[in-house]
Every structure is written in structure tokens, then in C-alpha cells.
Scaffold this active site. Structure first.
Site, PDB file in Angstrom:
ATOM      1  N   SER A 121       0.834  -1.204   0.000  1.00  0.00           N
ATOM      2  CA  SER A 121       0.000   0.000   0.000  1.00  0.00           C
ATOM      3  C   SER A 121       0.869   1.255   0.000  1.00  0.00           C
ATOM      4  O   SER A 121       2.006   1.247   0.462  1.00  0.00           O
ATOM      5  CB  SER A 121      -0.880  -0.024   1.253  1.00  0.00           C
ATOM      6  N   TYR A 145      -2.528   5.329  -3.823  1.00  0.00           N
ATOM      7  CA  TYR A 145      -3.698   6.173  -3.618  1.00  0.00           C
ATOM      8  C   TYR A 145      -3.322   7.488  -4.256  1.00  0.00           C
ATOM      9  O   TYR A 145      -2.363   8.142  -3.819  1.00  0.00           O
ATOM     10  CB  TYR A 145      -3.963   6.371  -2.124  1.00  0.00           C
ATOM     11  N   THR A 171      -5.577   2.546  -6.964  1.00  0.00           N
ATOM     12  CA  THR A 171      -6.879   2.255  -6.366  1.00  0.00           C
ATOM     13  C   THR A 171      -7.837   3.413  -6.611  1.00  0.00           C
ATOM     14  O   THR A 171      -7.536   4.565  -6.291  1.00  0.00           O
ATOM     15  CB  THR A 171      -6.723   1.983  -4.853  1.00  0.00           C
ATOM     16  N   ARG A 180     -17.701   4.044   7.816  1.00  0.00           N
ATOM     17  CA  ARG A 180     -17.425   2.811   8.565  1.00  0.00           C
ATOM     18  C   ARG A 180     -17.811   2.995  10.034  1.00  0.00           C
ATOM     19  O   ARG A 180     -17.037   3.551  10.822  1.00  0.00           O
ATOM     20  CB  ARG A 180     -15.932   2.468   8.495  1.00  0.00           C
ATOM     21  N   LYS A 253      -7.598  -0.614  -9.655  1.00  0.00           N
ATOM     22  CA  LYS A 253      -8.267  -1.415  -8.613  1.00  0.00           C
ATOM     23  C   LYS A 253      -9.595  -0.776  -8.222  1.00  0.00           C
ATOM     24  O   LYS A 253      -9.651   0.443  -7.999  1.00  0.00           O
ATOM     25  CB  LYS A 253      -7.357  -1.514  -7.381  1.00  0.00           C
ATOM     26  N   HIS A 277     -13.119  -3.542  -2.406  1.00  0.00           N
ATOM     27  CA  HIS A 277     -12.351  -3.120  -1.231  1.00  0.00           C
ATOM     28  C   HIS A 277     -12.784  -3.921   0.005  1.00  0.00           C
ATOM     29  O   HIS A 277     -12.767  -3.420   1.131  1.00  0.00           O
ATOM     30  CB  HIS A 277     -12.558  -1.613  -0.982  1.00  0.00           C
ATOM     31  N   ARG A 280     -15.398  -2.386   2.401  1.00  0.00           N
ATOM     32  CA  ARG A 280     -15.052  -1.314   3.348  1.00  0.00           C
ATOM     33  C   ARG A 280     -15.447   0.061   2.855  1.00  0.00           C
ATOM     34  O   ARG A 280     -15.529   1.005   3.630  1.00  0.00           O
ATOM     35  CB  ARG A 280     -13.530  -1.290   3.570  1.00  0.00           C
TER      36      ARG A 280
HETATM   37  C1  FNR Z   1      -7.635  -2.551   2.813  1.00  0.00           C
HETATM   38  N1  FNR Z   1      -7.675  -2.392   1.430  1.00  0.00           N
HETATM   39  C2  FNR Z   1      -6.848  -1.484   0.826  1.00  0.00           C
HETATM   40  N2  FNR Z   1      -6.821  -1.367  -0.536  1.00  0.00           N
HETATM   41  C3  FNR Z   1      -5.966  -0.527  -1.138  1.00  0.00           C
HETATM   42  O1  FNR Z   1      -5.971  -0.453  -2.365  1.00  0.00           O
HETATM   43  N3  FNR Z   1      -5.087   0.212  -0.392  1.00  0.00           N
HETATM   44  C4  FNR Z   1      -5.048   0.159   0.963  1.00  0.00           C
HETATM   45  O2  FNR Z   1      -4.240   0.814   1.594  1.00  0.00           O
HETATM   46  C5  FNR Z   1      -5.989  -0.679   1.603  1.00  0.00           C
HETATM   47  N4  FNR Z   1      -6.060  -0.720   2.962  1.00  0.00           N
HETATM   48  C6  FNR Z   1      -6.833  -1.675   3.578  1.00  0.00           C
HETATM   49  C7  FNR Z   1      -6.802  -1.789   4.969  1.00  0.00           C
HETATM   50  C8  FNR Z   1      -7.516  -2.814   5.577  1.00  0.00           C
HETATM   51  C9  FNR Z   1      -7.452  -2.958   7.072  1.00  0.00           C
HETATM   52  C10 FNR Z   1      -8.254  -3.745   4.811  1.00  0.00           C
HETATM   53  C11 FNR Z   1      -8.974  -4.906   5.443  1.00  0.00           C
HETATM   54  C12 FNR Z   1      -8.318  -3.598   3.447  1.00  0.00           C
HETATM   55  C13 FNR Z   1      -8.526  -3.290   0.610  1.00  0.00           C
HETATM   56  C14 FNR Z   1      -7.769  -4.565   0.251  1.00  0.00           C
HETATM   57  O3  FNR Z   1      -6.748  -4.290  -0.656  1.00  0.00           O
HETATM   58  C15 FNR Z   1      -8.689  -5.601  -0.383  1.00  0.00           C
HETATM   59  O4  FNR Z   1      -9.366  -5.028  -1.457  1.00  0.00           O
HETATM   60  C16 FNR Z   1      -9.686  -6.203   0.594  1.00  0.00           C
HETATM   61  O5  FNR Z   1      -9.117  -6.408   1.870  1.00  0.00           O
HETATM   62  C17 FNR Z   1     -10.172  -7.536   0.052  1.00  0.00           C
HETATM   63  O6  FNR Z   1     -11.189  -8.034   0.811  1.00  0.00           O
HETATM   64  P1  FNR Z   1     -11.000  -9.135   1.961  1.00  0.00           P
HETATM   65  O7  FNR Z   1     -10.053 -10.192   1.463  1.00  0.00           O
HETATM   66  O8  FNR Z   1     -10.460  -8.400   3.151  1.00  0.00           O
HETATM   67  O9  FNR Z   1     -12.392  -9.605   2.124  1.00  0.00           O
END
Ligand code: FNR
Length: 380
Positions: A121, A145, A171, A180, A253, A277, A280
């Protein structure tokens, strides 16, 4: 078999083999604000939960006597030969899930050990150069980002290229932060504590925006970061600029609509990352796996990475059968990290892969090329 044989000698594996146990034990281990940050989803978390349960609508059709004694789970992604179809999804400040706060480095070491690439990330705790230095022979991807200031974006991407990352993921679904409730209740935005933004704070272009260096005023630096993190005006007119950021394979993404996938590929993007995501960001209601097939079709043969809701080997098999080129996991490895550091992540990856491999063996799909929609039965 390895685990069963060890069991015969009285050695039991301490780390969990189901997501439910992994999650419960990680939640009992991590501080409450980190649990809320990792586990929380948008709104009432309907989409987040549906991401997982939607896989149940598909069943794998067993085929017999096809000669599946040996399996091959390797893939080729953008010319990179990878031993498995898995990727570690980008997780901002995942460093905080490790007891020493350096979970990004542990994740990168797990990538080196397992051959499963890490998508680091923008919000790694440790500077991206230090993360990349742990990758060994495993290729790594950098996730951007897109900040308000293009010069900062360009700086991150050129740092990632110089550090040896092999692909860039931009992303798109986080131009605004999602609603959230778990984090809202705690007033929880771990990044604003500042100490965990070392990657951002190490960026020379970002530092020019600060009145005082982060080492002197971390709170003020974190506030500048929060206002700069994401450009909400980014749109399709910026596609050519995004493409111009790098010659490395470039993925977008958050793409879940076939028209968006087509537009991206037509605009010169190399691959699509179909994801919501992990539920989230928007509680929009459609599980990501339901949207994967049309995105794959629209991508017209370009690689499609999938994530959101993958909790077991069967989910990996189903996503591949529905056309994913590679499957990324998020929370499961964050919890593995919380419970066992680098070894915990490797355990989670090996368990997921072993389950997928055995399903392919028993149901008669020896290679990933054998997995296509005909391998699945959709239940009403
Ligand atoms: C994320 N995700 C995420 N995606 C991204 O592009 N940059 C990021 O910094 C983050 N940060 C992040 C923090 C946390 C705590 C979580 C749980 C997720 C999203 C991540 O890349 C991914 O899309 C999801 O986590 C996939 O879903 P599952 O496997 O958690 O169900």
C-alpha cells in the site's frame, strides 16, 4: 498430509485452519482500535458479508478419473512466472497488526518465503524501499492512492520503480473514505496518529508541503497527509496521465463494471483489479464475485485480479473458474500476521493453497487452465 503426519508424532499445529478461528483469535490478540480498523466495513456491512456468502451460490462440479494426481497452480501474470495464483492485497498500515509495528516488513518477508507477491500500500508503515528490500526473488507490486498533488503521485511511482517493484496498482474506489460505523464510533483513524506514516513522511516531494518536518510535529504532518491523500476529482480524462506514470504493468483497482473495464483497457491500462475493497468503502450491496464474470469478459483477455471475500481454498478455485487471472486476499493474512508474524502469514497462505489444491485434486481439475465456468454449477 504434512500436518496429519506431524500429528502422528504428537506435534499439533497451533495456528488455525479455518477463517472463523483465525479471525476470533486475531481479534482477541489485537488492540480494539486495530480490530475495528481491520474488521470494519461500510454501513451495516451487508456488502462485506455478502462478498463471502455469495461464493456459496456456486458449487464445483466433481469430475472423476481425469488424472489429477499432480496439480499445477502456477500462473503467468504480466510475463512473471508465479508459483501460485495468490497475491497479498494492499492493506494500509498493516504494520500495526504486528507486535513490533513493522508488519509491512514481515509481510514482505512472507512474500519472499512463499513466492506470493505483496501489493504494498501507499500507506505502508515502513518506507517502500525498505519493504521492497525484503522481497527476495518474489516480484512486488506498489499500490497508489492518487494524491491531490500529481507531483507526489509521480514521486511515489518513481520511487517504486527505483526500488524494484514490478507493477503499479492505482486504487480508484477510495477517492473518499467510506462510512465505517465501527471506526466512526471510536473516532478511529489510525493513520492520523502519524507515527505509522513513515512511507508517506519519507517522500521528498510530500515533505516540501510541511511547515515542519514530521520528526518535529507528527500531528501537523498527519493532518497535511489527510488533506492530500486522495484526489476526489480524478476521472476518465486523467487516464492518459495515469498511464504516463509508468511503463510497468499498470492495473486499476476497484473496477466492477464491464464498461469501466473496457474503457480502462482501451485507454492502455494493462490489467483490471476487480474488487469492492472487501466491502469497506461502499455498502452498495453487490458482492464482488457476482460482478467478476462480466468484468473478465469486458477485459477482453487482459489480466483480471480479483479480491473481496476470499476466505478459503474453495473461494480461490471459484474465482479462478469465473475468470480471475489471480486472486488476492486481504483480512485473512492481516490476521495471520497478528497471530504469528511472518510465519503466521505463510501459514495462512499455505492453508488456503492446500485447500484449493486438494479441491482441484479431488474434483478433477489439475491445472488452473482446467478451471472455467463449466466447472461450476450455479444454484438458484
Ligand atoms: C484494505 N484495502 C486497501 N486497498 C488498497 O488499495 N489500499 C489500501 O491501503 C488498503 N487498505 C486496507 C486496509 C484494511 C485494514 C483492509 C482490510 C483492506 C482493501 C484490500 O486491498 C482488499 O481489497 C480487501 O481487503 C479484500 O477483501 P478481503 O479479502 O479483506 O475480504
Amino acid at each position: 498430509l504434512e500436518v496429519y503426519l506431524r500429528g502422528l508424532t504428537g506435534v499439533r499445529e497451533d495456528l488455525p485452519f479455518t477463517f472463523a478461528e483465525l479471525e476470533a483469535r486475531a481479534h482477541a490478540t489485537l488492540p480494539p482500535d486495530i480490530v475495528s480498523y481491520v474488521a470494519g466495513g461500510a454501513g451495516n456491512e451487508y456488502t462485506q458479508n455478502a462478498n463471502v456468502t455469495a461464493f456459496d451460490r456456486w458449487g464445483v462440479i466433481p469430475r472423476m478419473l481425469v488424472g489429477a494426481a499432480r496439480r499445477d497452480l502456477s500462473i503467468n501474470l504480466f510475463g512473471m512466472a508465479l508459483p501460485t495464483p495468490l497475491l497479498l492485497a494492499p492493506i494500509g498500515v498493516i504494520g500495526l497488526c504486528a507486535q513490533d509495528g513493522h508488519g509491512d516488513l514481515a509481510t514482505a518477508r512472507a512474500a519472499a518465503t512463499s513466492g506470493v507477491p505483496m501489493i504494498a500500500s501507499t500507506l505502508t508503515v515502513d518506507p517502500l524501499e525498505e519493504v521492497a528490500a525484503q522481497f527476495g526473488e518474489t516480484p512486488g507490486f506498489f499500490q497508489l492512492y492518487n494524491p491531490k498533488d500529481r507531483a507526489v503521485a509521480e514521486s511515489f511511482v518513481s520511487r517504486a520503480e527505483a526500488a524494484g517493484f514490478k507493477g503499479i496498482v492505482v486504487t480508484l474506489d477510495t477517492l473518499q473514505l467510506g462510512w465505517r460505523p465501527r471506526d466512526l464510533k471510536l473516532g478511529n483513524f489510525p493513520q492520523l496518529k502519524g507515527h505509522c506514516l513513515a512511507n508517506y513522511f519519507s517522500d521528498p516531494v510530500f515533505r516540501t508541503k510541511l511547515a515542519k518536518p514530521p520528526e518535529e510535529d507528527v500531528r501537523a504532518a498527519a493532518l497535511v497527509w489527510a488533506s492530500e491523500l486522495s484526489d476526489p476529482t480524478l476521472n476518465w480524462n486523467d487516464l492518459a496521465w495515469l498511464r504516463s506514470l509508468t511503463k510497468l504493468p499498470l492495473l486499476l483497482k476497484g473496477i466492477c463494471h464491464p464498461e469501466d473495464a473496457k474503457r480502462a483497457i482501451d485507454g492502455g491500462i494493462d490489467g483490471i483489479y476487480c474488487s469492492n475493497h472487501g466491502g469497506r468503502q461502499a455498502n452498495g450491496g453487490i458482492p464482488a464475485i457476482d460482478l467478476l464474470p462480466t468484468v473478465v469478459e469486458a477485459a477482453g483477455g487482459a489480466p483480471v485480479v480479483f479480491d473481496s471475500g476470499v476466505r478459503g481454498g474453495e473461494h480461490i478455485v471459484k474465482a479462478l473458474a469465473l475468470g480471475a487471472s489471480a486472486v488476492a486476499i486481504g483480512r485473512p493474512y492481516a490476521y495471520g500476521l497478528a497471530l504469528g508474524g511472518e510465519d503466521g502469514i505463510v501459514h495462512v497462505l499455505r492453508s488456503l493453497l492446500a485447500e484449493a489444491d486438494l479441491l482441484m485434486a479431488i474434483d478433477g481439475y489439475p491445472t488452473i487452465a482446467d478451471l472455467n465456468p463449466d466447472a461450476l454449477h450455479a444454484r438458484a
